[in-house]
Write an enzyme that holds these catalytic residues in place. Structure first.
Site, PDB file in Angstrom:
ATOM      1  N   GLY A   1     -12.686   2.725  28.447  1.00  0.00           N
ATOM      2  CA  GLY A   1     -12.257   3.983  29.063  1.00  0.00           C
ATOM      3  C   GLY A   1     -13.399   4.727  29.716  1.00  0.00           C
ATOM      4  O   GLY A   1     -14.314   4.136  30.306  1.00  0.00           O
ATOM      5  N   VAL A   2     -13.368   6.041  29.570  1.00  0.00           N
ATOM      6  CA  VAL A   2     -14.351   6.872  30.257  1.00  0.00           C
ATOM      7  C   VAL A   2     -15.749   6.649  29.679  1.00  0.00           C
ATOM      8  O   VAL A   2     -16.747   6.718  30.392  1.00  0.00           O
ATOM      9  CB  VAL A   2     -13.906   8.358  30.237  1.00  0.00           C
ATOM     10  N   ASP A   3     -15.824   6.351  28.394  1.00  0.00           N
ATOM     11  CA  ASP A   3     -17.111   6.088  27.740  1.00  0.00           C
ATOM     12  C   ASP A   3     -17.811   4.896  28.398  1.00  0.00           C
ATOM     13  O   ASP A   3     -19.005   4.973  28.747  1.00  0.00           O
ATOM     14  CB  ASP A   3     -16.867   5.820  26.243  1.00  0.00           C
TER      15      ASP A   3
ATOM     16  N   ASN B   1     -16.912   7.917  20.708  1.00  0.00           N
ATOM     17  CA  ASN B   1     -16.415   7.662  19.350  1.00  0.00           C
ATOM     18  C   ASN B   1     -17.460   8.148  18.349  1.00  0.00           C
ATOM     19  O   ASN B   1     -18.586   8.467  18.723  1.00  0.00           O
ATOM     20  CB  ASN B   1     -16.065   6.179  19.162  1.00  0.00           C
TER      21      ASN B   1
ATOM     22  N   TYR C   1      -7.046   7.014  22.378  1.00  0.00           N
ATOM     23  CA  TYR C   1      -6.778   7.782  21.157  1.00  0.00           C
ATOM     24  C   TYR C   1      -5.360   8.353  21.091  1.00  0.00           C
ATOM     25  O   TYR C   1      -4.960   8.913  20.072  1.00  0.00           O
ATOM     26  CB  TYR C   1      -7.820   8.890  20.973  1.00  0.00           C
TER      27      TYR C   1
ATOM     28  N   SER D   1      -9.309  12.387  24.382  1.00  0.00           N
ATOM     29  CA  SER D   1      -8.328  11.843  23.409  1.00  0.00           C
ATOM     30  C   SER D   1      -7.027  11.318  23.994  1.00  0.00           C
ATOM     31  O   SER D   1      -6.207  10.769  23.254  1.00  0.00           O
ATOM     32  CB  SER D   1      -7.979  12.872  22.312  1.00  0.00           C
ATOM     33  N   THR D   2      -6.789  11.476  25.300  1.00  0.00           N
ATOM     34  CA  THR D   2      -5.461  11.112  25.827  1.00  0.00           C
ATOM     35  C   THR D   2      -5.387   9.677  26.346  1.00  0.00           C
ATOM     36  O   THR D   2      -4.360   9.277  26.899  1.00  0.00           O
ATOM     37  CB  THR D   2      -5.005  12.071  26.944  1.00  0.00           C
TER      38      THR D   2
ATOM     39  N   ILE E   1     -15.197  10.844  36.829  1.00  0.00           N
ATOM     40  CA  ILE E   1     -16.168  11.812  36.291  1.00  0.00           C
ATOM     41  C   ILE E   1     -17.611  11.344  36.494  1.00  0.00           C
ATOM     42  O   ILE E   1     -18.520  12.180  36.557  1.00  0.00           O
ATOM     43  CB  ILE E   1     -15.871  12.111  34.805  1.00  0.00           C
TER      44      ILE E   1
HETATM   45  P1  ADP Z   1     -10.074   8.590  24.267  1.00  0.00           P
HETATM   46  O1  ADP Z   1     -10.565   7.444  23.422  1.00  0.00           O
HETATM   47  O2  ADP Z   1     -10.696   9.913  23.889  1.00  0.00           O
HETATM   48  O3  ADP Z   1      -8.598   8.637  24.360  1.00  0.00           O
HETATM   49  P2  ADP Z   1     -10.323   7.293  26.922  1.00  0.00           P
HETATM   50  O4  ADP Z   1     -11.576   6.991  27.629  1.00  0.00           O
HETATM   51  O5  ADP Z   1      -9.502   6.144  26.438  1.00  0.00           O
HETATM   52  O6  ADP Z   1     -10.717   8.301  25.716  1.00  0.00           O
HETATM   53  O7  ADP Z   1      -9.395   8.200  27.856  1.00  0.00           O
HETATM   54  C1  ADP Z   1      -9.597   9.555  28.112  1.00  0.00           C
HETATM   55  C2  ADP Z   1      -9.181   9.864  29.534  1.00  0.00           C
HETATM   56  O8  ADP Z   1     -10.232   9.473  30.420  1.00  0.00           O
HETATM   57  C3  ADP Z   1      -7.931   9.112  30.022  1.00  0.00           C
HETATM   58  O9  ADP Z   1      -7.105  10.007  30.742  1.00  0.00           O
HETATM   59  C4  ADP Z   1      -8.516   8.061  30.968  1.00  0.00           C
HETATM   60  O10 ADP Z   1      -7.603   7.712  31.992  1.00  0.00           O
HETATM   61  C5  ADP Z   1      -9.673   8.848  31.547  1.00  0.00           C
HETATM   62  N1  ADP Z   1     -10.727   8.090  32.266  1.00  0.00           N
HETATM   63  C6  ADP Z   1     -11.047   6.780  32.227  1.00  0.00           C
HETATM   64  N2  ADP Z   1     -12.068   6.522  33.067  1.00  0.00           N
HETATM   65  C7  ADP Z   1     -12.412   7.701  33.667  1.00  0.00           C
HETATM   66  C8  ADP Z   1     -13.366   8.115  34.650  1.00  0.00           C
HETATM   67  N3  ADP Z   1     -14.233   7.251  35.187  1.00  0.00           N
HETATM   68  N4  ADP Z   1     -13.398   9.439  35.013  1.00  0.00           N
HETATM   69  C9  ADP Z   1     -12.555  10.326  34.466  1.00  0.00           C
HETATM   70  N5  ADP Z   1     -11.642  10.005  33.541  1.00  0.00           N
HETATM   71  C10 ADP Z   1     -11.551   8.716  33.141  1.00  0.00           C
END
Ligand code: ADP
Length: 184
Positions: free
Chosen positions: A42-44, A34, A135, A131-132, A21
């Protein structure tokens, strides 16, 4: 790279894309943040690394002003060094078995993010699978909620982004969303 496009109305489409993303060429990307708006994994973590310090500074100002963001709510900041002008930070629910209001809170994340997007003139927006990851929300269930909520938002007949992307990091998540889209 996999990509799947579906038109919801003549003006609005959903695109399912497998990828990262932080690379999205859109007006706004959504962060699965969060409630504290403090950098996580993760994505954050990926968004903050790619966007740079301007995002952290903007989050710090929001923390000072209102403490953070409630589960199911969203706030908007600059996109910093990202191609996207904005990052919309939404706090998804932690999965607790499904009876603690998780579906409604997850739907609210998508609605509130879209509402903030429209308020800021965003035409193209990219969501991750909120969230997947950490979380623990089951991906098939989350995909159904995500797509249903976006479809309802667009169907209301009031302004909505014209291009709504879901950028899904891994193959299994991408497949869950394509399956959910066919069942919409
Ligand atoms: P949450 O805490 O809401 O579960 P996460 O970041 O742990 O958030 O995961 C949410 C989704 O984002 C997961 O499917 C993870 O694989 C995905 N993710 C992690 N990095 C990226 C990225 N760079 N681009 C898109 N999706 C991502």
């Amino acid at each position: 790279m996999h990509k799947h496009i579906t038109h919801l109305t003549p003006e609005a489409r959903i695109e399912l894309i497998q990828g990262d993303i932080t690379k999205a060429q859109v007006d706004a990307i959504v962060n699965a943040a969060n409630r504290q708006l403090i950098g996580g994994g993760g994505v954050d973590g990926a968004i903050r690394r790619a966007g740079g310090d301007a995002i952290e500074q903007a989050c710090a100002r929001i923390r000072e002003r209102q403490g953070g963001v409630e589960t199911g709510n969203a706030v908007i900041t600059t996109g910093g060094n990202l191609s996207a002008k904005y990052v919309i930070h939404t706090a998804g629910p932690v999965w607790e078995g499904g009876t603690a209001g998780e579906p409604e809170l997850l739907a609210s994340c998508y609605r509130e993010s879209l509402r903030l997007a429209v308020e800021n003139g965003v035409q193209t927006i990219a969501f991750p699978s909120i969230s997947t990851g950490i979380y623990g929300y089951p991906t098939e269930k989350a995909a159904a909620v995500a797509l249903h909520t976006v479809k309802e938002f667009v169907a209301r007949g009031v302004p909505a982004p014209t291009c709504i992307q879901f950028i899904l990091f891994d193959d299994v998540t991408y497949r869950c969303y394509t399956d959910a889209l066919t069942q919409l």
